[in-house]
Design an enzyme around this catalytic site. Structure first.
Site, mmCIF file in Angstrom:
data_model
loop_
_atom_site.group_PDB
_atom_site.id
_atom_site.type_symbol
_atom_site.label_atom_id
_atom_site.label_comp_id
_atom_site.label_asym_id
_atom_site.label_seq_id
_atom_site.Cartn_x
_atom_site.Cartn_y
_atom_site.Cartn_z
ATOM 1 N N LYS A 1 38.916 41.080 39.366
ATOM 2 C CA LYS A 1 38.542 42.182 38.465
ATOM 3 C C LYS A 1 38.239 41.647 37.074
ATOM 4 O O LYS A 1 38.606 40.532 36.692
ATOM 5 C CB LYS A 1 39.658 43.229 38.394
ATOM 6 N N ASP B 1 48.751 45.713 38.124
ATOM 7 C CA ASP B 1 47.349 45.571 38.541
ATOM 8 C C ASP B 1 47.140 45.794 40.032
ATOM 9 O O ASP B 1 46.001 45.979 40.479
ATOM 10 C CB ASP B 1 46.832 44.163 38.197
ATOM 11 N N ALA C 1 43.512 38.751 37.903
ATOM 12 C CA ALA C 1 44.424 39.418 38.846
ATOM 13 C C ALA C 1 44.390 38.824 40.244
ATOM 14 O O ALA C 1 44.461 39.542 41.237
ATOM 15 C CB ALA C 1 44.142 40.925 38.896
ATOM 16 N N GLY C 2 44.317 37.496 40.333
ATOM 17 C CA GLY C 2 44.293 36.862 41.644
ATOM 18 C C GLY C 2 45.551 37.107 42.455
ATOM 19 O O GLY C 2 45.477 37.414 43.643
ATOM 20 N N GLY D 1 43.644 35.834 34.220
ATOM 21 C CA GLY D 1 43.264 37.147 33.718
ATOM 22 C C GLY D 1 42.364 37.922 34.657
ATOM 23 O O GLY D 1 41.777 38.936 34.263
#
Length: 319
Positions: free
Chosen positions: A11, A160, A119-120, A117
């Site tokens: 994302k 997230d 969201a893995g 940053g």
């Protein structure tokens, strides 16, 4: 042994407004998420071993990138994907007392950078939730928990994770886990400048609090401008509306990221922004051809790897 696969999409935060810290330690957020086509491949391998103890449903967890083990990704219960499988098993155990569950091995082929940053880890957890739901429903021959319940479990795992389940374009409020769909026309092309060193999300939020105590840094919680830009489908208009309250904090902790932002602008990107808590820099481009041109200009930038991607992309895709 059966094997189940899912794509876990990344994302970008087109807008990230950060309010005051809450009593639970989180900050109040107003953010606009958009899914991107960079995705991890998450695999659950189902063994022919069955256990009744939730703590034993995951046998192993392994993360690799380009065939090499990723030492910066936890391969135990600290990994959100591991905890996601346990949470699904626990939900079924509440409904089906005494049930035994097949043990699974988790494998993640990582394309989303760790601590980048994007969201893995949350994306992998979302994929694990969906796969575990299908595996355990099939094993017990019952209905799946469904997206509503999985979204509840996702929120318990991390702020997230609910968005990573759904993907596309959404407004996130609260911790970012209270979601509302947003209309987005067209597609948007990005060059993601990936740093070779991660950045801690808690440290970035703490630095923002420090900066706000010393300077006049106000929260930007109005998404009107970015919402209208998405409705227009115009990347030039979207470029003018990108905003991230965490960017000053990320740049304070990692001054080298300014170099990447400046290089992106000089390479012709419409706009650049720190992705989430960083350190990835997201560079918006006019179209695919433009993104390829910008990527070419940035090749060789020290400590940076560049990839081209686009959005919006869906959430978890099983297949």
């Amino acid at each position: 042994m059966s094997i189940w696969h899912a794509a876990a999409h990344s994302k970008v935060n087109l807008h990230l407004g950060v309010g005051d810290a809450r009593e639970d330690g989180y900050h109040e957020l107003v953010t606009v998420f958009q899914g991107l086509n960079i995705a991890d491949d998450v695999t659950l391998r189902v063994q022919d071993t069955y256990v009744a103890e939730i703590a034993e449903v995951v046998h192993s967890c392994r993360a690799e990138a380009a065939g090499q083990r990723m030492l910066d990704v936890p391969e135990d219960r600290r990994n959100l994907a591991w905890r996601a499988v346990e949470s699904v098993a626990a939900a079924y155990a509440k409904k089906h007392a005494g049930a035994a569950f097949p043990v699974v091995d988790i494998h993640m082929n990582k394309r989303i950078p760790a601590a980048g940053g994007m969201a893995g880890g949350s994306a992998d957890a979302a994929a694990a939730l969906v796969l575990a739901d299908r595996i355990y429903a099939q094993h017990l021959q019952v209905a799946e928990l469904g997206m509503g319940k999985l979204t509840e479990l996702a929120a318990d795992l991390g702020a997230d994770v609910p968005f990573m389940l759904h993907g596309n374009t959404m407004l996130g409020t609260g911790r970012g886990d209270e979601l509302t769909s947003l209309m987005s026309r067209g597609s948007y092309h990005w060059v993601m400048a990936l740093s070779n060193k991660g950045l801690s999300t808690p440290e970035v939020f703490h630095k923002l609090d420090e900066l706000r105590a010393k300077e006049e840094l106000h929260a930007h919680l109005d998404i009107t401008e970015v919402s209208q830009a998405l409705l227009s489908g115009d990347p030039y208009r979207l470029a003018g509306s990108l905003h991230n309250d965490l960017q000053p904090a990320a740049l304070s902790l990692r001054p080298d990221l300014r170099t990447t932002l400046v290089a992106g602008e000089r390479a012709g990107a419409l706009a650049g922004i720190v992705s989430g808590s960083g350190p990835t820099i997201a560079l918006l481009c006019a179209d695919e051809e433009h993104a390829l041109e910008v990527s070419g200009e940035l090749v060789g930038l020290r400590g940076v790897r560049v990839v081209h991607t686009s959005g919006p992309a869906p959430g978890v895709e099983v297949g």
